[in-house]
Design a protein around this motif. Sequence first.
Motif, PDB file in Angstrom:
ATOM      1  N   UNK A  79      -0.329  -9.848   1.683  1.00  0.00           N
ATOM      2  CA  UNK A  79      -1.429  -8.827   1.303  1.00  0.00           C
ATOM      3  C   UNK A  79      -1.290  -8.525  -0.150  1.00  0.00           C
ATOM      4  N   UNK A  80      -2.520  -8.948  -0.729  1.00  0.00           N
ATOM      5  CA  UNK A  80      -2.618  -8.877  -2.140  1.00  0.00           C
ATOM      6  C   UNK A  80      -3.426  -7.328  -2.491  1.00  0.00           C
ATOM      7  N   UNK A  81      -2.752  -6.816  -3.572  1.00  0.00           N
ATOM      8  CA  UNK A  81      -3.332  -5.449  -3.934  1.00  0.00           C
ATOM      9  C   UNK A  81      -3.847  -5.566  -5.409  1.00  0.00           C
ATOM     10  N   UNK A  82      -4.950  -5.320  -5.408  1.00  0.00           N
ATOM     11  CA  UNK A  82      -5.922  -5.462  -6.633  1.00  0.00           C
ATOM     12  C   UNK A  82      -5.798  -3.966  -7.320  1.00  0.00           C
ATOM     13  N   UNK A  83      -5.029  -3.721  -8.195  1.00  0.00           N
ATOM     14  CA  UNK A  83      -4.928  -2.365  -8.647  1.00  0.00           C
ATOM     15  C   UNK A  83      -5.730  -1.912  -9.679  1.00  0.00           C
ATOM     16  N   UNK A  84      -6.769  -3.077 -10.173  1.00  0.00           N
ATOM     17  CA  UNK A  84      -7.589  -2.885 -11.231  1.00  0.00           C
ATOM     18  C   UNK A  84      -9.011  -2.305 -10.741  1.00  0.00           C
ATOM     19  N   UNK A 136       0.795  -1.263   0.089  1.00  0.00           N
ATOM     20  CA  UNK A 136       0.034  -0.060  -0.051  1.00  0.00           C
ATOM     21  C   UNK A 136       1.025   1.123   0.129  1.00  0.00           C
ATOM     22  N   UNK A 137       0.635   2.246  -0.875  1.00  0.00           N
ATOM     23  CA  UNK A 137       1.464   3.472  -1.011  1.00  0.00           C
ATOM     24  C   UNK A 137       0.995   4.376   0.219  1.00  0.00           C
ATOM     25  N   UNK A 138       1.863   5.158   0.595  1.00  0.00           N
ATOM     26  CA  UNK A 138       1.763   6.145   1.729  1.00  0.00           C
ATOM     27  C   UNK A 138       0.622   6.877   1.398  1.00  0.00           C
ATOM     28  N   UNK A 139       0.283   7.428   0.555  1.00  0.00           N
ATOM     29  CA  UNK A 139      -1.057   8.256   0.286  1.00  0.00           C
ATOM     30  C   UNK A 139      -2.161   7.486   0.364  1.00  0.00           C
ATOM     31  N   UNK A 140      -2.317   6.396  -0.213  1.00  0.00           N
ATOM     32  CA  UNK A 140      -3.476   5.531   0.002  1.00  0.00           C
ATOM     33  C   UNK A 140      -3.476   5.229   1.322  1.00  0.00           C
ATOM     34  N   UNK A 141      -2.526   4.735   2.129  1.00  0.00           N
ATOM     35  CA  UNK A 141      -2.722   4.431   3.700  1.00  0.00           C
ATOM     36  C   UNK A 141      -3.229   5.798   4.335  1.00  0.00           C
ATOM     37  N   UNK A 142      -3.005   6.823   4.095  1.00  0.00           N
ATOM     38  CA  UNK A 142      -3.280   7.970   4.800  1.00  0.00           C
ATOM     39  C   UNK A 142      -4.730   8.428   4.434  1.00  0.00           C
ATOM     40  N   UNK A 143      -5.263   7.929   2.890  1.00  0.00           N
ATOM     41  CA  UNK A 143      -6.510   8.353   2.752  1.00  0.00           C
ATOM     42  C   UNK A 143      -7.410   7.129   3.263  1.00  0.00           C
ATOM     43  N   UNK A 144      -6.992   6.202   3.129  1.00  0.00           N
ATOM     44  CA  UNK A 144      -8.015   5.186   4.034  1.00  0.00           C
ATOM     45  C   UNK A 144      -8.116   5.228   5.484  1.00  0.00           C
ATOM     46  N   UNK A 177     -12.417  -2.980   6.519  1.00  0.00           N
ATOM     47  CA  UNK A 177     -13.658  -3.873   6.098  1.00  0.00           C
ATOM     48  C   UNK A 177     -14.494  -4.222   7.154  1.00  0.00           C
ATOM     49  N   UNK A 178     -14.291  -4.050   8.579  1.00  0.00           N
ATOM     50  CA  UNK A 178     -15.388  -4.201   9.400  1.00  0.00           C
ATOM     51  C   UNK A 178     -16.444  -3.077   9.275  1.00  0.00           C
ATOM     52  N   UNK A 179     -15.863  -1.855   9.088  1.00  0.00           N
ATOM     53  CA  UNK A 179     -16.676  -0.613   8.944  1.00  0.00           C
ATOM     54  C   UNK A 179     -17.358  -0.494   7.572  1.00  0.00           C
ATOM     55  N   UNK A 180     -16.961  -1.379   6.745  1.00  0.00           N
ATOM     56  CA  UNK A 180     -17.407  -1.199   5.326  1.00  0.00           C
ATOM     57  C   UNK A 180     -16.978   0.009   4.627  1.00  0.00           C
ATOM     58  N   UNK A 181     -15.740   0.607   4.865  1.00  0.00           N
ATOM     59  CA  UNK A 181     -15.151   1.636   4.135  1.00  0.00           C
ATOM     60  C   UNK A 181     -14.596   1.221   2.733  1.00  0.00           C
ATOM     61  N   UNK A 182     -15.056   1.877   1.734  1.00  0.00           N
ATOM     62  CA  UNK A 182     -14.507   1.200   0.496  1.00  0.00           C
ATOM     63  C   UNK A 182     -12.893   1.573   0.333  1.00  0.00           C
ATOM     64  N   UNK A 183     -12.305   0.350  -0.224  1.00  0.00           N
ATOM     65  CA  UNK A 183     -10.753   0.672  -0.276  1.00  0.00           C
ATOM     66  C   UNK A 183     -10.582  -0.783  -1.433  1.00  0.00           C
ATOM     67  N   UNK A 184      -9.371  -0.857  -1.931  1.00  0.00           N
ATOM     68  CA  UNK A 184      -8.721  -1.810  -2.858  1.00  0.00           C
ATOM     69  C   UNK A 184      -7.680  -2.578  -2.317  1.00  0.00           C
ATOM     70  N   UNK A 185      -7.796  -3.000  -1.149  1.00  0.00           N
ATOM     71  CA  UNK A 185      -6.562  -3.737  -0.596  1.00  0.00           C
ATOM     72  C   UNK A 185      -7.428  -4.845   0.330  1.00  0.00           C
ATOM     73  N   UNK A 186      -6.585  -6.147   0.319  1.00  0.00           N
ATOM     74  CA  UNK A 186      -7.288  -7.304   1.029  1.00  0.00           C
ATOM     75  C   UNK A 186      -6.074  -7.916   1.560  1.00  0.00           C
TER      76      UNK A 186
END
Length: 309
Positions: A84-89, A1-9, A68-77
């Motif tokens: 940790x898999x990153x789905x970039x699509x 996960x990129x730093x900017x993606x982490x901060x955004x999440x 995931x528990x709060x159902x906040x949208x994101x693209x990581x799992x």
Amino acid sequence: MKVIERLSLIDRIGRELQSRMSYGEIDTYLKAHGVDIKKPTSGVNSKWVYSKELLADESEDLIIRIADELEVPHNHVVADSTKTLEATFWEPFHFKLFLSHLSSFKSTTGQLQAALRKYGISAFVAHVDIEPTREWMDEIEAGLYSMDALAAILMPGFKESNWTDQEVGIAVGRGTLVIPIMRGLEPYGFISKYQGLNATGKTVAAVAEEIFRILTSSPKTRAKMLSCLTETTLQAKSEVEVLEKLGFLASVKALPKGNLQQLQEAAANSVVLMAAKPLEKLNELLASHKLSPVFFKKSVFDFDDDIPF
């Protein structure tokens, strides 16, 4: 996960906790996840800031699990304890729908993917979304372990295919909602318990709309689908797009006030939502749920040509 993606999440988790919980409840919730709630914070009187500061140094795995528990949208799992898999699509802020289909039906499946996008649904179609330079099995695995739901296009030959059958099997094993789209084949095996969507004689647009209705009515996907539709409404780039999405929100039965309050609070930061027609449509929607209207605020950059120099 990129730093900017982490901060955004973390930012979006903070917003979600702010809207749902009191300070005491935030402490209890985060402590249950192993977060040190006694760590020093800035003392700013904001549940949003407080939550972000507590989560700032936590592991990516924990942040993803809380999202995931709060159902906040994101693209990581988090697929397992070591990987940790990153789905970039997946498109940002969209509901993630895996479309399981036979390769012979790839053209129509691609059209369905395009039709679903207007509802805030990012649909994964292997032949469209996998880059030729990437290991395609890894990409499919990333999609299967990060999807919010799976739609299986059932047609003769589907259950004989090892790939489609395994895709459905992973969805069933994860407890993910499976939507059987019947096109000449009835739901079978573990997916026979799910009510099928009969696509015979229907247009791609009609099938897309029915998928949206299922996602907004199923207990497994309703909250996430509405959250994604709300987020993509705020991210809309044109008046036509935002008006269409507001129309979809208005069509949802028993729409939770929380989704509307999110639009209400964030509307001022959206140039598109504050345009005349979208603002009128938003206020109609707010009024129908007995919520206060949003008022247009003149920007500091606006000026009057007739003011004397």
